[in-house]
Design an enzyme around this catalytic site. Structure first.
Site, PDB file in Angstrom:
ATOM      1  N   TYR A  10     -58.845 -47.389  45.027  1.00 20.68           N
ATOM      2  CA  TYR A  10     -59.183 -48.110  43.791  1.00 20.68           C
ATOM      3  C   TYR A  10     -57.958 -48.193  42.871  1.00 20.68           C
ATOM      4  CZ  TYR A  10     -63.881 -47.094  45.571  1.00 20.68           C
ATOM      5  OH  TYR A  10     -64.988 -46.982  46.373  1.00 20.68           O
TER       6      TYR A  10
ATOM      7  N   GLY B  95     -55.498 -50.967  55.970  1.00 18.29           N
ATOM      8  CA  GLY B  95     -55.614 -51.985  54.920  1.00 18.29           C
ATOM      9  C   GLY B  95     -56.958 -52.693  54.873  1.00 18.29           C
ATOM     10  N   LEU B  96     -57.913 -52.266  55.715  1.00 14.77           N
ATOM     11  CA  LEU B  96     -59.189 -52.993  55.770  1.00 14.77           C
ATOM     12  C   LEU B  96     -60.043 -52.743  54.528  1.00 14.77           C
ATOM     13  CD1 LEU B  96     -60.235 -52.587  59.531  1.00 14.77           C
ATOM     14  CD2 LEU B  96     -58.618 -54.160  58.473  1.00 14.77           C
ATOM     15  N   GLY B  97     -60.018 -51.506  54.016  1.00  8.79           N
ATOM     16  CA  GLY B  97     -60.775 -51.210  52.800  1.00  8.79           C
ATOM     17  C   GLY B  97     -60.281 -52.066  51.646  1.00  8.79           C
ATOM     18  N   ARG B  98     -58.974 -52.130  51.497  1.00 10.95           N
ATOM     19  CA  ARG B  98     -58.391 -52.940  50.430  1.00 10.95           C
ATOM     20  C   ARG B  98     -58.778 -54.412  50.608  1.00 10.95           C
ATOM     21  NH1 ARG B  98     -52.760 -51.980  50.722  1.00 10.95           N
ATOM     22  NH2 ARG B  98     -52.722 -50.469  49.059  1.00 10.95           N
TER      23      ARG B  98
ATOM     24  N   VAL C  81     -65.330 -48.040  55.575  1.00 15.52           N
ATOM     25  CA  VAL C  81     -64.531 -48.522  56.708  1.00 15.52           C
ATOM     26  C   VAL C  81     -64.836 -47.611  57.896  1.00 15.52           C
ATOM     27  CG1 VAL C  81     -62.168 -48.866  57.563  1.00 15.52           C
ATOM     28  CG2 VAL C  81     -62.729 -49.405  55.188  1.00 15.52           C
TER      29      VAL C  81
ATOM     30  N   ARG D 114     -56.891 -46.597  57.128  1.00 12.30           N
ATOM     31  CA  ARG D 114     -55.451 -46.670  56.840  1.00 12.30           C
ATOM     32  C   ARG D 114     -54.783 -47.857  57.537  1.00 12.30           C
ATOM     33  NH1 ARG D 114     -53.350 -42.549  53.606  1.00 12.30           N
ATOM     34  NH2 ARG D 114     -51.898 -44.172  53.002  1.00 12.30           N
TER      35      ARG D 114
ATOM     36  N   ASN E  74     -62.819 -37.394  46.303  1.00 13.86           N
ATOM     37  CA  ASN E  74     -62.636 -38.385  47.377  1.00 13.86           C
ATOM     38  C   ASN E  74     -61.263 -39.051  47.212  1.00 13.86           C
ATOM     39  OD1 ASN E  74     -62.815 -40.387  49.295  1.00 13.86           O
ATOM     40  ND2 ASN E  74     -64.890 -41.023  48.754  1.00 13.86           N
TER      41      ASN E  74
ATOM     42  N   GLU F 156     -68.269 -45.621  40.171  1.00 14.19           N
ATOM     43  CA  GLU F 156     -68.156 -44.164  40.058  1.00 14.19           C
ATOM     44  C   GLU F 156     -67.730 -43.651  41.420  1.00 14.19           C
ATOM     45  OE1 GLU F 156     -71.970 -44.260  38.886  1.00 14.19           O
ATOM     46  OE2 GLU F 156     -71.468 -44.363  36.756  1.00 14.19           O
TER      47      GLU F 156
END
Ligand SMILES: CC(C)(COP(=O)(O)OP(=O)(O)OC[C@H]1O[C@@H](n2cnc3c(N)ncnc32)[C@H](O)[C@@H]1OP(=O)(O)O)[C@@H](O)C(=O)NCCC(=O)NCCS
Length: 156
Positions: A117, A81-84, A73, A79, A110, A105
């Site tokens: 995840y 919500g874009l990654g999700r 991202v 933060r 991190n 992995e």
């Protein structure tokens, strides 16, 4: 401005390279990105605002498993919500293509990625000690994907 999520294609090469450089210090070369974007068994999803790629996720389909290879991202967009969102889209795309499990992995250090995840239901399944060049351990995570129902439930 509204955003949209769609499959990454070979036309998105420059945008992927730019986001890779900005968020992962250039994980893959241009040649590697070209291979990723051209290969149908390597699905990728991008979240766009107009012509700007804000988030991306990609993986390899291996039989009925999705091996997630990258999630990124743009630093100034984190933060939100874009990654999700982009990862969920990738998981759904893989599920539609027959994947039953997803795995990845991630560097145990991190914290942001590990938390992302976990928030999607991934579970820790093992540790590879000293897996990364800097000596960091890798956490191995797995997620079971719900099967696709071939038929809608009947009413009788
Ligand atoms: C990891 C990364 C993709 C997360 O993207 P993001 O868009 O910021 O994540 P989201 O906003 O969707 O967060 C989803 C959940 O993940 C967790 N999370 C994300 N960033 C976090 C952080 N910095 N600290 C703690 N938890 C975090 C939270 O549980 C969050 O849910 P919440 O906001 O409701 O609490 C992003 O930080 C990134 O691009 N990092 C650099 C690249 C990278 O490390 N990629 C992974 C390995 S390839």
């Amino acid at each position: 401005m509204s955003s949209n999520v769609r499959n990454l294609t070979p036309e998105d090469l420059q945008a992927c390279l730019a986001l890779d450089r900005a968020s992962l210090e250039g994980l893959w070369t241009s040649a590697q990105w070209q291979a990723e974007l051209a290969e149908p068994r390597r699905p990728g999803m991008g979240l766009w605002q107009a012509d700007t790629l804000l988030a991306m996720a990609s993986g390899w389909l291996v039989v009925d498993e999705l091996h997630i290879t990258l999630v990124a991202v743009a630093p100034e967009q984190r933060r939100r919500g874009l990654g999700r969102q982009v990862l969920k889209a990738l998981l759904e795309d893989a599920r539609q293509q027959g994947a039953r499990h997803a795995t990845l992995e991630v560097a145990a250090t991190n914290a942001a990625a590990v938390a992302l995840y976990h928030s999607l239901g991934f579970q820790d399944a093992g540790l590879r000690r000293g897996y990364y060049r800097n000596g960091d351990d890798a956490l191995i995570q797995w997620l079971r994907l719900p099967p696709i129902n071939d038929a809608e439930p009947g009413c009788g």
